[in-house]
Each structure stands twice: as C-alpha cells, then as structure tokens.
Write a protein that holds these residues in place. Sequence first.
Motif, PDB file in Angstrom:
ATOM      1  N   LEU A  11       0.830  -1.201   0.000  1.00  0.00           N
ATOM      2  CA  LEU A  11       0.000   0.000   0.000  1.00  0.00           C
ATOM      3  C   LEU A  11       0.866   1.252   0.000  1.00  0.00           C
ATOM      4  O   LEU A  11       1.773   1.398   0.811  1.00  0.00           O
ATOM      5  CB  LEU A  11      -0.925   0.008   1.225  1.00  0.00           C
ATOM      6  N   LYS A  13      -0.809   4.628  -1.093  1.00  0.00           N
ATOM      7  CA  LYS A  13      -1.700   5.714  -0.679  1.00  0.00           C
ATOM      8  C   LYS A  13      -3.139   5.226  -0.679  1.00  0.00           C
ATOM      9  O   LYS A  13      -3.486   4.260  -1.361  1.00  0.00           O
ATOM     10  CB  LYS A  13      -1.517   6.948  -1.548  1.00  0.00           C
ATOM     11  N   SER A  14      -3.941   5.910   0.099  1.00  0.00           N
ATOM     12  CA  SER A  14      -5.314   5.479   0.319  1.00  0.00           C
ATOM     13  C   SER A  14      -6.204   6.711   0.424  1.00  0.00           C
ATOM     14  O   SER A  14      -5.867   7.668   1.110  1.00  0.00           O
ATOM     15  CB  SER A  14      -5.357   4.664   1.618  1.00  0.00           C
ATOM     16  N   PHE A  17     -10.748   5.651   2.736  1.00  0.00           N
ATOM     17  CA  PHE A  17     -10.888   4.310   3.301  1.00  0.00           C
ATOM     18  C   PHE A  17     -11.662   4.332   4.616  1.00  0.00           C
ATOM     19  O   PHE A  17     -12.459   3.442   4.893  1.00  0.00           O
ATOM     20  CB  PHE A  17      -9.506   3.663   3.478  1.00  0.00           C
ATOM     21  N   ASN A  35      -6.535   2.136   9.061  1.00  0.00           N
ATOM     22  CA  ASN A  35      -5.991   3.332   8.421  1.00  0.00           C
ATOM     23  C   ASN A  35      -4.499   3.512   8.651  1.00  0.00           C
ATOM     24  O   ASN A  35      -3.867   4.313   7.964  1.00  0.00           O
ATOM     25  CB  ASN A  35      -6.738   4.578   8.917  1.00  0.00           C
ATOM     26  N   SER A  38       0.012  -0.614   6.416  1.00  0.00           N
ATOM     27  CA  SER A  38       0.295  -0.612   4.976  1.00  0.00           C
ATOM     28  C   SER A  38       0.441  -2.055   4.525  1.00  0.00           C
ATOM     29  O   SER A  38       1.551  -2.600   4.500  1.00  0.00           O
ATOM     30  CB  SER A  38       1.582   0.160   4.679  1.00  0.00           C
ATOM     31  N   SER A 124     -13.744   4.137  -2.158  1.00  0.00           N
ATOM     32  CA  SER A 124     -12.391   4.326  -1.648  1.00  0.00           C
ATOM     33  C   SER A 124     -11.417   3.796  -2.692  1.00  0.00           C
ATOM     34  O   SER A 124     -11.669   2.755  -3.305  1.00  0.00           O
ATOM     35  CB  SER A 124     -12.214   3.552  -0.342  1.00  0.00           C
ATOM     36  N   ARG A 126      -7.411   2.717  -3.204  1.00  0.00           N
ATOM     37  CA  ARG A 126      -6.140   2.424  -2.531  1.00  0.00           C
ATOM     38  C   ARG A 126      -5.128   2.010  -3.593  1.00  0.00           C
ATOM     39  O   ARG A 126      -5.419   1.151  -4.423  1.00  0.00           O
ATOM     40  CB  ARG A 126      -6.333   1.326  -1.486  1.00  0.00           C
ATOM     41  N   TYR A 128      -1.417   0.547  -4.514  1.00  0.00           N
ATOM     42  CA  TYR A 128      -0.302  -0.269  -4.027  1.00  0.00           C
ATOM     43  C   TYR A 128       0.799  -0.229  -5.083  1.00  0.00           C
ATOM     44  O   TYR A 128       0.524  -0.252  -6.282  1.00  0.00           O
ATOM     45  CB  TYR A 128      -0.739  -1.734  -3.857  1.00  0.00           C
TER      46      TYR A 128
END
Length: 131
Positions: A11, A13-14, A17, A35, A38, A124, A126, A128
Amino acid sequence: MASFVGKKYKLDKSENFDEYMKELGVGMVLRKMGNTVSPTVEVTVEGDTYTLTTTSTFKTSAISFKLGEEFDEETLDGRKVKSVITLDGNKLTQEQKGDKPSTIVREFNDNELITTLTIGSITSVRVYKAV
C-alpha cells in the motif's frame, strides 16, 4: 497466466478508506488500525484456484477461490459474506454479498495495483506499488 500472479504490492496511498469502513459498520478501533497499516497484497494461482493474500502487521488474510464460483469469506473486519470474483484482463472484480453488499475492483499493471472499493455511494481508492 496473468502478469500480476506472484507479484507483491505494498500500500502506497489510500483515499476515503475510513468512510468506506464506516459505511460497512466497522468500529472506531478497527478503523484506526485499518488506516495506519500498509498491507502487502499477493495473488498466486495453483491449477484453477487463485489465492489472494493480504499481509500486514495487524493481520494476515488469505482467500482462495475459483473464478466465477461463489465462496464463503470472512472479511478482515470479521463479517461473513458470500463472494464471487471474476477476471477480465488484469482486473479482478469481487462482488461481496452480505448485510452490506460491496464491490472491490483490483486493477493490476506492471508497477502498481489500484483497488477501488465501493459500498452504496461511498468509494475508496487504494494504490499499491509493486515491491
């Protein structure tokens, strides 16, 4: 064989979430943990069975499935759902059916995995990076 099989993605950035988890009914403590970690995601395949493994300092989860076949899944937050995963090119689409149905689209390319999670009107994203 899909090019993403056997690669690991961590991961990077997110977005949104916490709102996604809140909509699922995940409690505050689990959301805070969700949260801050990662996770690393890896897809492997043996025969016609795929395994999607998510590893983090908090918890490791592995789901095994055959494309297009419904299976029982216990989510990382402890919900019991029925899921079906399909493959279209380098995109795995997972439909989770339960109290709160959601869709998870995992789109793989050479150096990243973009996961789009949708429940109701909440989405959401995310991202990776391949490691």
